[in-house]
Structure formats: C-alpha cells, structure tokens
Design a protein around this motif. Structure first.
Motif, PDB file in Angstrom:
ATOM      1  N   GLY A   1       0.824  -1.200   0.000  1.00 30.82           N
ATOM      2  CA  GLY A   1       0.000   0.000   0.000  1.00 30.82           C
ATOM      3  C   GLY A   1       0.859   1.251   0.000  1.00 30.82           C
ATOM      4  O   GLY A   1       2.082   1.203   0.133  1.00 30.82           O
ATOM      5  N   GLY A   2       0.200   2.377  -0.148  1.00 27.90           N
ATOM      6  CA  GLY A   2       0.922   3.639  -0.151  1.00 27.90           C
ATOM      7  C   GLY A   2       0.122   4.720  -0.837  1.00 27.90           C
ATOM      8  O   GLY A   2      -1.094   4.638  -0.925  1.00 27.90           O
ATOM      9  N   LEU A   3       0.841   5.715  -1.313  1.00 31.55           N
ATOM     10  CA  LEU A   3       0.226   6.880  -1.939  1.00 31.55           C
ATOM     11  C   LEU A   3       0.420   6.818  -3.447  1.00 31.55           C
ATOM     12  O   LEU A   3       1.520   6.523  -3.925  1.00 31.55           O
ATOM     13  N   ALA A   4      -0.642   7.082  -4.190  1.00 36.31           N
ATOM     14  CA  ALA A   4      -0.570   7.137  -5.647  1.00 36.31           C
ATOM     15  C   ALA A   4      -1.406   8.303  -6.146  1.00 36.31           C
ATOM     16  O   ALA A   4      -2.315   8.770  -5.454  1.00 36.31           O
ATOM     17  N   GLN A   5      -1.093   8.753  -7.332  1.00 36.29           N
ATOM     18  CA  GLN A   5      -1.897   9.802  -7.955  1.00 36.29           C
ATOM     19  C   GLN A   5      -3.022   9.171  -8.758  1.00 36.29           C
ATOM     20  O   GLN A   5      -2.911   8.023  -9.221  1.00 36.29           O
ATOM     21  N   ALA A   6      -4.076   9.906  -8.943  1.00 36.94           N
ATOM     22  CA  ALA A   6      -5.174   9.437  -9.777  1.00 36.94           C
ATOM     23  C   ALA A   6      -4.637   9.095 -11.167  1.00 36.94           C
ATOM     24  O   ALA A   6      -3.824   9.828 -11.727  1.00 36.94           O
ATOM     25  N   GLY A   7      -5.082   7.942 -11.650  1.00 36.21           N
ATOM     26  CA  GLY A   7      -4.596   7.461 -12.931  1.00 36.21           C
ATOM     27  C   GLY A   7      -3.379   6.566 -12.829  1.00 36.21           C
ATOM     28  O   GLY A   7      -2.980   5.926 -13.812  1.00 36.21           O
TER      29      GLY A   7
ATOM     30  N   ALA B   1      -8.661   3.665   0.663  1.00 33.10           N
ATOM     31  CA  ALA B   1      -9.237   2.796   1.694  1.00 33.10           C
ATOM     32  C   ALA B   1      -8.117   1.972   2.309  1.00 33.10           C
ATOM     33  O   ALA B   1      -6.996   1.950   1.794  1.00 33.10           O
ATOM     34  N   VAL B   2      -8.448   1.288   3.386  1.00 28.62           N
ATOM     35  CA  VAL B   2      -7.595   0.221   3.896  1.00 28.62           C
ATOM     36  C   VAL B   2      -8.012  -1.057   3.173  1.00 28.62           C
ATOM     37  O   VAL B   2      -9.206  -1.393   3.143  1.00 28.62           O
ATOM     38  N   TYR B   3      -7.033  -1.739   2.601  1.00 31.78           N
ATOM     39  CA  TYR B   3      -7.299  -2.959   1.835  1.00 31.78           C
ATOM     40  C   TYR B   3      -6.914  -4.180   2.672  1.00 31.78           C
ATOM     41  O   TYR B   3      -5.805  -4.236   3.220  1.00 31.78           O
ATOM     42  N   TYR B   4      -7.844  -5.135   2.729  1.00 32.88           N
ATOM     43  CA  TYR B   4      -7.654  -6.352   3.516  1.00 32.88           C
ATOM     44  C   TYR B   4      -7.689  -7.576   2.601  1.00 32.88           C
ATOM     45  O   TYR B   4      -8.531  -7.636   1.690  1.00 32.88           O
ATOM     46  N   CYS B   5      -6.831  -8.538   2.870  1.00 36.78           N
ATOM     47  CA  CYS B   5      -7.003  -9.818   2.196  1.00 36.78           C
ATOM     48  C   CYS B   5      -7.682 -10.789   3.151  1.00 36.78           C
ATOM     49  O   CYS B   5      -7.632 -10.631   4.374  1.00 36.78           O
ATOM     50  N   ALA B   6      -8.344 -11.775   2.562  1.00 40.75           N
ATOM     51  CA  ALA B   6      -9.118 -12.742   3.329  1.00 40.75           C
ATOM     52  C   ALA B   6      -9.034 -14.104   2.662  1.00 40.75           C
ATOM     53  O   ALA B   6      -8.855 -14.198   1.444  1.00 40.75           O
ATOM     54  N   ALA B   7      -9.187 -15.164   3.475  1.00 36.05           N
ATOM     55  CA  ALA B   7      -9.066 -16.532   2.972  1.00 36.05           C
ATOM     56  C   ALA B   7     -10.273 -17.358   3.406  1.00 36.05           C
ATOM     57  O   ALA B   7     -10.741 -17.243   4.539  1.00 36.05           O
ATOM     58  N   GLN B   8     -10.739 -18.196   2.486  1.00 38.46           N
ATOM     59  CA  GLN B   8     -11.919 -19.037   2.696  1.00 38.46           C
ATOM     60  C   GLN B   8     -11.578 -20.464   2.286  1.00 38.46           C
ATOM     61  O   GLN B   8     -11.239 -20.692   1.120  1.00 38.46           O
ATOM     62  N   PHE B   9     -11.700 -21.415   3.217  1.00 37.00           N
ATOM     63  CA  PHE B   9     -11.312 -22.789   2.947  1.00 37.00           C
ATOM     64  C   PHE B   9     -12.185 -23.413   1.863  1.00 37.00           C
ATOM     65  O   PHE B   9     -13.411 -23.469   2.006  1.00 37.00           O
ATOM     66  N   MET B  10     -11.550 -23.824   0.780  1.00 30.47           N
ATOM     67  CA  MET B  10     -12.204 -24.491  -0.348  1.00 30.47           C
ATOM     68  C   MET B  10     -13.489 -23.771  -0.746  1.00 30.47           C
ATOM     69  O   MET B  10     -14.516 -24.395  -1.023  1.00 30.47           O
TER      70      MET B  10
ATOM     71  N   TYR C   1     -10.349 -16.218   7.525  1.00 31.32           N
ATOM     72  CA  TYR C   1      -9.189 -15.521   8.067  1.00 31.32           C
ATOM     73  C   TYR C   1      -9.017 -14.180   7.352  1.00 31.32           C
ATOM     74  O   TYR C   1      -9.321 -14.059   6.157  1.00 31.32           O
ATOM     75  N   TRP C   2      -8.483 -13.221   8.119  1.00 27.89           N
ATOM     76  CA  TRP C   2      -8.300 -11.860   7.620  1.00 27.89           C
ATOM     77  C   TRP C   2      -6.919 -11.338   7.965  1.00 27.89           C
ATOM     78  O   TRP C   2      -6.364 -11.681   9.017  1.00 27.89           O
ATOM     79  N   GLY C   3      -6.386 -10.493   7.093  1.00 28.00           N
ATOM     80  CA  GLY C   3      -5.176  -9.778   7.398  1.00 28.00           C
ATOM     81  C   GLY C   3      -5.475  -8.496   8.162  1.00 28.00           C
ATOM     82  O   GLY C   3      -6.644  -8.178   8.431  1.00 28.00           O
ATOM     83  N   GLN C   4      -4.417  -7.764   8.491  1.00 28.69           N
ATOM     84  CA  GLN C   4      -4.555  -6.537   9.270  1.00 28.69           C
ATOM     85  C   GLN C   4      -4.807  -5.311   8.402  1.00 28.69           C
ATOM     86  O   GLN C   4      -5.192  -4.256   8.924  1.00 28.69           O
ATOM     87  N   GLY C   5      -4.569  -5.436   7.117  1.00 28.92           N
ATOM     88  CA  GLY C   5      -4.873  -4.335   6.207  1.00 28.92           C
ATOM     89  C   GLY C   5      -3.666  -3.489   5.846  1.00 28.92           C
ATOM     90  O   GLY C   5      -2.691  -3.405   6.597  1.00 28.92           O
ATOM     91  N   THR C   6      -3.754  -2.854   4.695  1.00 29.78           N
ATOM     92  CA  THR C   6      -2.736  -1.918   4.239  1.00 29.78           C
ATOM     93  C   THR C   6      -3.421  -0.711   3.624  1.00 29.78           C
ATOM     94  O   THR C   6      -4.407  -0.844   2.899  1.00 29.78           O
ATOM     95  N   GLN C   7      -2.921   0.474   3.938  1.00 32.37           N
ATOM     96  CA  GLN C   7      -3.563   1.718   3.509  1.00 32.37           C
ATOM     97  C   GLN C   7      -3.196   2.047   2.065  1.00 32.37           C
ATOM     98  O   GLN C   7      -2.014   2.014   1.684  1.00 32.37           O
ATOM     99  N   VAL C   8      -4.202   2.371   1.290  1.00 35.28           N
ATOM    100  CA  VAL C   8      -4.016   2.883  -0.070  1.00 35.28           C
ATOM    101  C   VAL C   8      -4.660   4.263  -0.130  1.00 35.28           C
ATOM    102  O   VAL C   8      -5.844   4.412   0.206  1.00 35.28           O
ATOM    103  N   THR C   9      -3.895   5.259  -0.546  1.00 29.26           N
ATOM    104  CA  THR C   9      -4.400   6.622  -0.661  1.00 29.26           C
ATOM    105  C   THR C   9      -4.145   7.114  -2.082  1.00 29.26           C
ATOM    106  O   THR C   9      -3.014   7.050  -2.568  1.00 29.26           O
ATOM    107  N   VAL C  10      -5.212   7.572  -2.730  1.00 30.53           N
ATOM    108  CA  VAL C  10      -5.109   8.068  -4.104  1.00 30.53           C
ATOM    109  C   VAL C  10      -5.441   9.548  -4.095  1.00 30.53           C
ATOM    110  O   VAL C  10      -6.541   9.942  -3.702  1.00 30.53           O
ATOM    111  N   SER C  11      -4.505  10.339  -4.541  1.00 29.24           N
ATOM    112  CA  SER C  11      -4.708  11.787  -4.570  1.00 29.24           C
ATOM    113  C   SER C  11      -5.196  12.225  -5.948  1.00 29.24           C
ATOM    114  O   SER C  11      -4.826  11.646  -6.972  1.00 29.24           O
ATOM    115  N   SER C  12      -5.987  13.276  -5.938  1.00 29.81           N
ATOM    116  CA  SER C  12      -6.550  13.770  -7.212  1.00 29.81           C
ATOM    117  C   SER C  12      -5.638  14.798  -7.869  1.00 29.81           C
ATOM    118  O   SER C  12      -4.670  15.248  -7.288  1.00 29.81           O
TER     119      SER C  12
END
Length: 124
Positions: free
Chosen positions: A9-15, A92-101, A113-124
C-alpha cells in the motif's frame, strides 16, 4: 497459527497504479479461495475481488472491473491485487481474506481468516 500479511500500500496519484501482496502462512494455501476487501473511513468493508481455490475463477466488484486484477501464486503462498487507473474513491484500507475451499464470494461472512490491512491513498 494462520497469518495473512498485506503489503504494497501507499500513496498514488489518480490514474496511477499500485500493486498489493498478501503473504499467507499457517494454512494449506492452495485449498483456500482468496479475496480482497476494502474499507474507507466511515464506510463498511466492501468486496473488491476474489479468486477461487482452484485458481480458475475470479470475481470483481463493478467499481473495479477492468482496472484491478487479482492473481495468486501457490508456490509463494501469496495473493496479489494489481490496481491500475486508480481513482480517489479507491482510497481505503485494503484487507485480504481466505476461505477454505470456498467460492469467489462477495460476502465477508464467507471468509475464515483476515489480514490486518494496508492503507491505499489516491490523490486527485
């Protein structure tokens, strides 16, 4: 002990683009369907994308279809989310998740199961 650890995660510009990774441990990775969800401030956690445990099926939220790509590498116990053409509303904060079969479910309750999340910020 099952652990899902997001990174990238991190900071990105729009586009622009960002790539997220989620490394799993403590589970038989190849038998799990995997998904990405996100949660913006003041909003509920929402489905973004999922990939089936056989790796052959994917599912995307309409808001990211054509811009985001989910993939998995069973040899590395890692699921990825490539995000292109980013928009400020992807922030947003992005989370990954796992579902058995499991399937490529869009519902949070489907995932074990869930991860702790990583922040993604998109600037305009």
């Amino acid at each position: 002990q099952v652990q899902l650890v997001e990174s990238g995660g991190g900071l990105a510009q729009a586009g622009g683009s960002l790539g997220l990774s989620c490394a799993a441990s403590g589970l038989t990775f190849s038998r799990y369907a995997l998904a990405w969800f996100r949660q913006a401030p003041g909003k509920e956690r929402e489905f973004v994308a999922a990939i089936g445990w056989t790796g052959g099926g994917t599912n995307y939220a309409d808001s990211v279809k054509g811009r985001f790509t989910i993939s998995r590498d069973n040899a590395k116990n890692t699921v990825y989310l490539q995000m292109n053409s980013l928009k400020p509303e992807d922030t947003a904060v992005y989370y990954c998740a796992a579902q058995f079969m499991g399937s490529t479910s869009i519902y949070r309750r489907s995932y074990d199961y869930w991860g702790q999340g990583t922040q993604v910020t998109v600037s305009s």
